[in-house]
Design an enzyme around this catalytic site. Structure first.
Site, PDB file in Angstrom:
ATOM      1  N   GLU A  89       0.962  -1.121   0.124  1.00 39.09           N
ATOM      2  CA  GLU A  89       0.042  -0.120  -0.066  1.00 39.09           C
ATOM      3  C   GLU A  89       0.921   1.401  -0.053  1.00 39.09           C
ATOM      4  O   GLU A  89       1.843   1.419   0.942  1.00 39.09           O
ATOM      5  CB  GLU A  89      -0.962  -0.145   0.995  1.00 39.09           C
ATOM      6  N   LYS A 266      -6.816  -0.970  12.099  1.00 39.20           N
ATOM      7  CA  LYS A 266      -6.421  -1.029  10.651  1.00 39.20           C
ATOM      8  C   LYS A 266      -5.275  -0.012  10.356  1.00 39.20           C
ATOM      9  O   LYS A 266      -4.033  -0.444   9.878  1.00 39.20           O
ATOM     10  CB  LYS A 266      -7.375  -1.014   9.671  1.00 39.20           C
ATOM     11  N   ASP A 282       4.633 -14.418  11.672  1.00 39.51           N
ATOM     12  CA  ASP A 282       3.331 -14.841  11.494  1.00 39.51           C
ATOM     13  C   ASP A 282       2.114 -13.841  11.737  1.00 39.51           C
ATOM     14  O   ASP A 282       1.791 -13.532  12.830  1.00 39.51           O
ATOM     15  CB  ASP A 282       2.902 -16.152  12.491  1.00 39.51           C
ATOM     16  N   HIS A 380      -2.373  10.263  -0.273  1.00 38.01           N
ATOM     17  CA  HIS A 380      -2.373   9.027  -0.518  1.00 38.01           C
ATOM     18  C   HIS A 380      -2.484   9.000  -2.142  1.00 38.01           C
ATOM     19  O   HIS A 380      -1.792   8.028  -2.715  1.00 38.01           O
ATOM     20  CB  HIS A 380      -3.800   8.470   0.025  1.00 38.01           C
TER      21      HIS A 380
HETATM   22  P1  NAD Z   1      10.213 -23.240  15.694  1.00 38.61           P
HETATM   23  O1  NAD Z   1       9.692 -24.478  16.433  1.00 38.61           O
HETATM   24  O2  NAD Z   1      10.539 -23.298  14.316  1.00 38.61           O
HETATM   25  O3  NAD Z   1      11.564 -22.893  16.627  1.00 38.61           O
HETATM   26  C1  NAD Z   1      11.541 -22.409  17.983  1.00 38.61           C
HETATM   27  C2  NAD Z   1      12.762 -23.513  18.451  1.00 38.61           C
HETATM   28  O4  NAD Z   1      13.954 -22.683  18.421  1.00 38.61           O
HETATM   29  C3  NAD Z   1      12.464 -23.236  20.117  1.00 38.61           C
HETATM   30  O5  NAD Z   1      11.543 -24.231  20.533  1.00 38.61           O
HETATM   31  C4  NAD Z   1      13.821 -23.832  20.517  1.00 38.61           C
HETATM   32  O6  NAD Z   1      14.160 -25.036  20.557  1.00 38.61           O
HETATM   33  C5  NAD Z   1      14.692 -23.002  19.305  1.00 38.61           C
HETATM   34  N1  NAD Z   1      15.737 -22.063  19.726  1.00 38.61           N
HETATM   35  C6  NAD Z   1      16.903 -21.861  19.252  1.00 38.61           C
HETATM   36  N2  NAD Z   1      17.168 -20.689  20.077  1.00 38.61           N
HETATM   37  C7  NAD Z   1      16.219 -20.089  20.623  1.00 38.61           C
HETATM   38  C8  NAD Z   1      16.140 -18.824  21.564  1.00 38.61           C
HETATM   39  N3  NAD Z   1      16.949 -18.108  21.536  1.00 38.61           N
HETATM   40  N4  NAD Z   1      15.013 -18.676  21.922  1.00 38.61           N
HETATM   41  C9  NAD Z   1      13.818 -19.459  21.899  1.00 38.61           C
HETATM   42  N5  NAD Z   1      14.098 -20.576  21.114  1.00 38.61           N
HETATM   43  C10 NAD Z   1      15.256 -20.944  20.479  1.00 38.61           C
HETATM   44  O7  NAD Z   1       9.427 -22.007  16.068  1.00 38.61           O
HETATM   45  P2  NAD Z   1       8.247 -21.574  16.979  1.00 38.61           P
HETATM   46  O8  NAD Z   1       8.449 -20.261  17.536  1.00 38.61           O
HETATM   47  O9  NAD Z   1       7.953 -22.387  18.107  1.00 38.61           O
HETATM   48  O10 NAD Z   1       6.987 -21.470  16.133  1.00 38.61           O
HETATM   49  C11 NAD Z   1       6.539 -20.776  15.256  1.00 38.61           C
HETATM   50  C12 NAD Z   1       6.035 -21.188  14.094  1.00 38.61           C
HETATM   51  O11 NAD Z   1       4.728 -21.852  14.428  1.00 38.61           O
HETATM   52  C13 NAD Z   1       5.435 -20.265  13.007  1.00 38.61           C
HETATM   53  O12 NAD Z   1       5.994 -20.637  11.613  1.00 38.61           O
HETATM   54  C14 NAD Z   1       3.965 -20.246  12.980  1.00 38.61           C
HETATM   55  O13 NAD Z   1       3.299 -19.843  11.795  1.00 38.61           O
HETATM   56  C15 NAD Z   1       3.691 -21.662  13.441  1.00 38.61           C
HETATM   57  N6  NAD Z   1       2.319 -21.990  14.029  1.00 38.61           N
HETATM   58  C16 NAD Z   1       1.742 -21.052  14.374  1.00 38.61           C
HETATM   59  C17 NAD Z   1       0.526 -21.335  14.934  1.00 38.61           C
HETATM   60  C18 NAD Z   1      -0.292 -20.590  15.719  1.00 38.61           C
HETATM   61  O14 NAD Z   1      -0.032 -19.336  15.841  1.00 38.61           O
HETATM   62  N7  NAD Z   1      -1.738 -20.902  16.000  1.00 38.61           N
HETATM   63  C19 NAD Z   1      -0.084 -22.847  15.373  1.00 38.61           C
HETATM   64  C20 NAD Z   1       1.128 -23.870  14.694  1.00 38.61           C
HETATM   65  C21 NAD Z   1       2.174 -23.322  13.989  1.00 38.61           C
END
Ligand code: NAD
Length: 427
Positions: A89, A266, A282, A380
């Site tokens: 946008e 928004k 996300d 805009h």
């Molecule tokens: P992920 O599982 O890819 O990575 C997180 C992992 O990274 C941690 O569990 C840990 O093991 C590791 N890690 C390494 N360094 C770290 C640090 N400094 N701090 C924290 N963790 C560290 O990602 P995630 O964040 O658990 O999940 C995010 C993904 O899940 C996104 O792609 C999202 O779109 C998706 N998702 C979202 C939903 C929802 O929002 N309802 C549901 C399912 C999946």
């Protein structure tokens, strides 16, 4: 959409995911009558190549691009930041930069964020005495912590892990239910995968303890323990007293009317989503969380607040849940997202949330100021004129420039005039 025998093609395609990207493209070409040029454009990926894209999602046939613009002038907690924003946008990046510039004389933005704590939910049904079940769960707290933390030793190593549990009883039309909340510190992750895994791993013990049956085991996107806040003061010497009064009138409309409030929020999301997208976070989670938080009292309310301080300056504030990661998801695999983080120089998910909240406030303020004073369309439409020229058929840079110049001169920025001007030019 017909196959070689002239019959309509079906969308039921078995084994689509097993085809190579080229084979998928060929099938789509036939299905949608794509031209060779369409197919070439889909094949032409940028920094996110086909291989990386295929690592991210399923059934990939290409990638899409958004412009990445830099919001300038941001001073947040005394530090200067340049902030990448990805969106389609016009005028959003310019507006955020302008609002940040106007905030600088009074110190820019003061932002803070909660610890990166998420809530995981485990639903249990079929429990006769929910009160007793609740007590039994609390007695097993340490064991539950242990099971959950064992799922993610890396997270625990980085200082994260389960912090607490809560048990809620719900009366529903399908009887009483229990929802167990796992409160998890996810450090620099968004946390969904981490928390979902923990929820699944503790559910069998919860069934055993309560005699109930598990149903859903998933993170909540209402991340109301992971709020970010930002505040800025726009001086009356910068805005003028009249503009401040008009902005406050405009804010009151949002605070009292859901039709306006949705658009008001928004405006904030314009900035928030753009930074979230630039960092490959996300945005659906952020959107869901923001609007749920806005309606937390049963009435949909503005995410921002405005008032005057004792000297008559305008004070703006924002507060919303921001579950953002610097690790995990696509944040570390999307090549442009990694560079976006580098440009901002943020070192933790908490710091990223402070930047995003500040951009949201700046964006919301910019929209309010423009709407309450000169209106947004003049600025805009000036910025949108290039898009209009393209819609009108302009192809080369020269044509686009000439059409835009003429439309601006005439103060007539619309596609039909663009087409006419182009016709005259091409003669
Ligand atoms: P992920 O599982 O890819 O990575 C997180 C992992 O990274 C941690 O569990 C840990 O093991 C590791 N890690 C390494 N360094 C770290 C640090 N400094 N701090 C924290 N963790 C560290 O990602 P995630 O964040 O658990 O999940 C995010 C993904 O899940 C996104 O792609 C999202 O779109 C998706 N998702 C979202 C939903 C929802 O929002 N309802 C549901 C399912 C999946």
């Amino acid at each position: 959409m017909v196959n070689g025998n002239g019959k309509p093609m079906k969308s039921r395609v078995s084994g689509f995911h097993e085809l190579s990207a080229d084979e998928k493209l060929e099938l789509i070409r036939k299905f949608a009558d794509l031209t060779d040029e369409d197919v070439e454009l889909l094949r032409k990926t940028g920094a996110l190549d086909m291989h990386k894209a295929e690592m991210m999602i399923e059934n990939v046939i290409g990638t899409t691009e958004y412009p990445v613009g830099i919001a300038t002038n941001f001073l947040i907690n005394g530090r200067d930041y340049l902030i990448p924003m990805a969106l389609e946008e016009p005028s959003v990046v310019a507006a955020a930069s302008y609002a940040a510039k106007l905030a600088r004389p009074r110190g820019g933005f003061v932002a803070e964020s909660d610890e990166p704590v998420m809530i995981g939910q485990i639903q249990l049904v079929g429990i006769k005495d929910t009160k007793k079940a609740k007590e039994k769960i609390m007695l097993k707290k340490e064991e539950i912590f242990d099971i959950a933390n064992k799922c993610d030793s890396v997270l625990v190593q980085f200082g994260g892990g389960v912090r607490d549990i809560e048990v809620r009883e719900l009366e529903t039309s399908r009887g009483k239910m229990i929802v167990v909340h796992l409160i998890v510190d996810v450090r620099d992750a968004m946390g969904a995968n981490a928390v979902n895994t923990m929820c699944e791993s503790v559910a069998p013990l919860l069934e055993e303890v309560t005699g109930g049956q598990k149903r859903l085991r998933i993170i909540s996107n209402l991340a109301d323990r992971r709020l970010a806040r930002s505040k800025a003061v726009w001086g009356k010497d910068v805005l003028g007293e009249e503009a401040i009064e008009k902005i406050l009138d405009a804010y009151e409309l949002a605070a009292n009317d859901q039709y306006r409030c949705t658009t008001h929020n928004k405006g904030a999301m314009n900035g928030i989503d753009a930074v979230v997208l630039a960092t490959a976070n996300d945005f659906r989670a952020i959107e869901a969380g923001a609007h749920s938080y806005a309606a937390r009292d049963g009435k949909y309310k503005p995410l921002t607040k405005y008032c005057k301080d004792d000297e008559g300056n305008l004070v703006g504030e924002i507060e919303l849940p921001l579950a953002l990661g610097l690790v995990g998801g696509a944040t570390k695999t999307h090549p442009i997202a990694k560079i976006a983080v580098k440009i901002m120089g943020v070192k933790s998910s908490k710091e990223l949330a402070q930047l995003v909240a500040s951009v949201g406030l700046a964006q919301n303020f910019a929209a309010l100021r423009a709407l309450a004073t000169e209106g947004i369309q003049s600025g805009h439409m000036k910025l949108h004129a290039r898009n209009i020229a393209v819609i009108g058929g302009a192809e080369t840079k020269e044509e686009i420039d000439a059409v835009v110049r003429k439309m601006l001169e005439e103060k007539a920025i619309n596609a039909s005039r663009a087409k006419e001007i182009l016709g005259e030019l091409r003669k």
